[in-house]
Design an enzyme around this catalytic site. Structure first.
Site, short mmCIF file in Angstrom:
data_model
loop_
_atom_site.label_atom_id
_atom_site.label_comp_id
_atom_site.label_asym_id
_atom_site.label_seq_id
_atom_site.Cartn_x
_atom_site.Cartn_y
_atom_site.Cartn_z
N HIS A 124 1.29 -2.91 3.78
CA HIS A 124 1.82 -2.54 5.09
C HIS A 124 0.78 -2.96 6.13
O HIS A 124 -0.42 -2.97 5.83
CB HIS A 124 1.99 -1.02 5.08
N ASP A 199 -3.86 3.44 -0.31
CA ASP A 199 -2.90 3.80 0.73
C ASP A 199 -1.77 4.55 0.02
O ASP A 199 -0.96 3.95 -0.68
CB ASP A 199 -2.39 2.52 1.41
N GLN A 202 3.37 5.84 0.54
CA GLN A 202 4.61 5.88 -0.24
C GLN A 202 4.41 6.54 -1.60
O GLN A 202 5.37 7.05 -2.18
CB GLN A 202 5.17 4.46 -0.46
N LYS A 225 6.26 11.65 5.51
CA LYS A 225 7.08 11.00 4.48
C LYS A 225 7.33 11.94 3.30
O LYS A 225 7.85 11.54 2.27
CB LYS A 225 6.40 9.71 4.01
N CYS A 365 7.08 -3.65 8.60
CA CYS A 365 5.64 -3.72 8.89
C CYS A 365 4.89 -4.44 7.77
O CYS A 365 3.80 -4.01 7.36
CB CYS A 365 5.03 -2.33 9.09
#
Ligand code: PMP
Length: 414
Positions: A124, A199, A202, A225, A365
């Site tokens: 991303h 990261d 997700q 999220k 993104c």
């Protein structure tokens, strides 16, 4: 969950009972942000209305109640990740977490000219732009683990990237475009000398992560999220590394002593929390973790897993659809695809207008990844995709409605 339990879950997300253009809302845009729980919001409202004050500073009752709630939230996050509470720093989200890390690593001399940072080609922009930009100022190199033409990061590509001898490896735990859950054990093992940043934007909403077991150095994620409020996120860092890092933000609360000439810093984690924090957001994240724990993390994982494989297999049956990402069970929680001959924005628009189905269309993104997917595409690739993403309140019926909608779109464009 029993049918009764699942009905209770659904009723806690009032947007799900809305009608969109005359149809029941089918919310499949969870990878962008999840819906919010009524019971978490009610607890936050209670906090705001009866216990809110600024934290840490004052000696009055409200301040101590608010401080206890805020620090409880930190404890809950620490427990959730199997970390120490001093290793949990509240941020505004993943984007801030990564910007914080890049800046702090260079300021602390842990990343300097001549060093290499290894990313992957599926990142991303949040885990790409800060590295690429600051490499221009500080002279470190940015290299990539290559994705194959379906956007998949293979074991071979991971091993191949060892040649870059990275000082830092910063990689997504799960791609927001291809849905691929990364083999984190393999990545850790392959780059055992590197600082490993994950990261988790997700990954964390879908899989319980044990930072100690995986030997992750830094993990960043966003509350929004995983049904928590917007504007709150977490940066986990190993204590010994956090001790060595220079803060990114300076100001009140993060200091120990200040004179006109110099400054010394507060202890962990306060050294990294300058200024008034998003207090209710952190508290809301704590309530969210209670909520998820109450539902059962394993049950959530299993439900999402079942839905993901159903989503992938149902879309694979459509011969007018091109799917990106792996075709195996590393493909989790979302599917990106294109309909042959129809622009993704048109697909998403028609799904919303005629079927009440919320999906996302665009480059998500991840513009550099679009150029990789374009190379492997057998259609006139529009540099964007449609993405359908599920969360624990979705059902197989939601996916059936999506598929029915796509079949209709196909008929209209024939
Ligand atoms: N990384 C990934 C993989 C993401 O999916 C996102 C959000 N789309 C981000 C980073 C950025 O998260 P946020 O906007 O919450 O900072």
């Amino acid at each position: 969950w029993s049918d009764e339990d699942f009905c209770k879950i659904l009723s806690d997300f009032p947007s799900l009972s809305r009608e969109i253009n005359g149809k029941r809302l089918v919310y499949l845009d969870n990878a962008a942000s999840t819906l919010k729980s009524k019971s978490v919001i009610e607890k936050m409202a209670d906090f705001y209305l009866y216990h809110y004050s600024n934290i840490h500073r004052a000696v009055h009752t409200l301040a101590s109640e608010a401080t206890v709630e805020y620090e409880n939230a930190r404890e809950k996050v620490a427990k959730f990740l199997n970390a120490e509470s001093t290793e949990v720093i509240f941020t505004s989200g993943t984007t801030m977490g990564i910007n914080f890390l890049v800046n702090s690593l260079v300021k602390s001399g842990l990343l300097s000219s001549g060093d290499t940072v290894l990313l992957s080609q599926v990142e991303h922009h949040a885990n790409l732009v800060p590295w690429v930009r600051l490499s221009k100022f500080y002279g470190f190199k940015v290299e990539y683990i290559e994705a194959d033409e379906k956007g998949v990061i293979t074991t071979e590509a991971i091993r191949e990237a060892k040649k870059h001898k990275p000082k830092i490896v910063s990689i997504t735990g799960q791609s927001n475009v291809t849905g691929q859950q990364m083999p984190l054990e393999l990545i850790r093992e392959t780059f055992n000398d590197s600082i490993l940043i994950i990261d988790g934007a997700q990954l964390v909403p879908h899989k319980k992560i044990d930072v100690k077991k995986l030997n992750i150095d830094f993990l960043v994620f966003s509350g929004h999220k995983m049904i928590a409020p917007t504007g709150i996120g977490v940066l986990y860092g190993k204590k010994e590394l956090l001790e060595r890092l220079e803060p990114f933000f300076y100001g009140g609360e993060m200091i120990d002593k200040v004179t006109f000439k110099d400054v010394s810093f507060n202890v962990l984690p306060y050294k990294f929390e300058a200024g008034t924090q998003h207090i209710a957001g952190a508290v809301g994240l704590g309530y969210t973790l209670d909520y998820l724990e109450n539902l059962g993390f394993e049950k959530i994982e299993k439900h999402i897993e079942d839905l993901s494989s159903y989503l992938l297999s149902e879309l694979m049956k459509l011969n007018f659809v091109e799917i990106y990402g792996p075709i195996d069970n590393s493909h989790k929680s979302l599917v990106s695809f294109n309909m042959i001959g129809v622009h993704p924005h048109d697909v998403a628009h028609i799904l919303d207008e005629n079927f009440g189905v919320a999906t996302r269309s665009g480059h998500h993104c991840a513009q550099p990844l679009m150029s990789v997917l374009k190379k492997g595409s057998k259609i006139d690739f529009p540099n964007s995709t449609v993405r359908a993403s599920v969360y624990f309140y979705n059902t197989k019926e939601d996916i059936d409605i999506l598929v029915e909608g796509l079949k209709n779109v196909k008929r209209w464009f024939e």
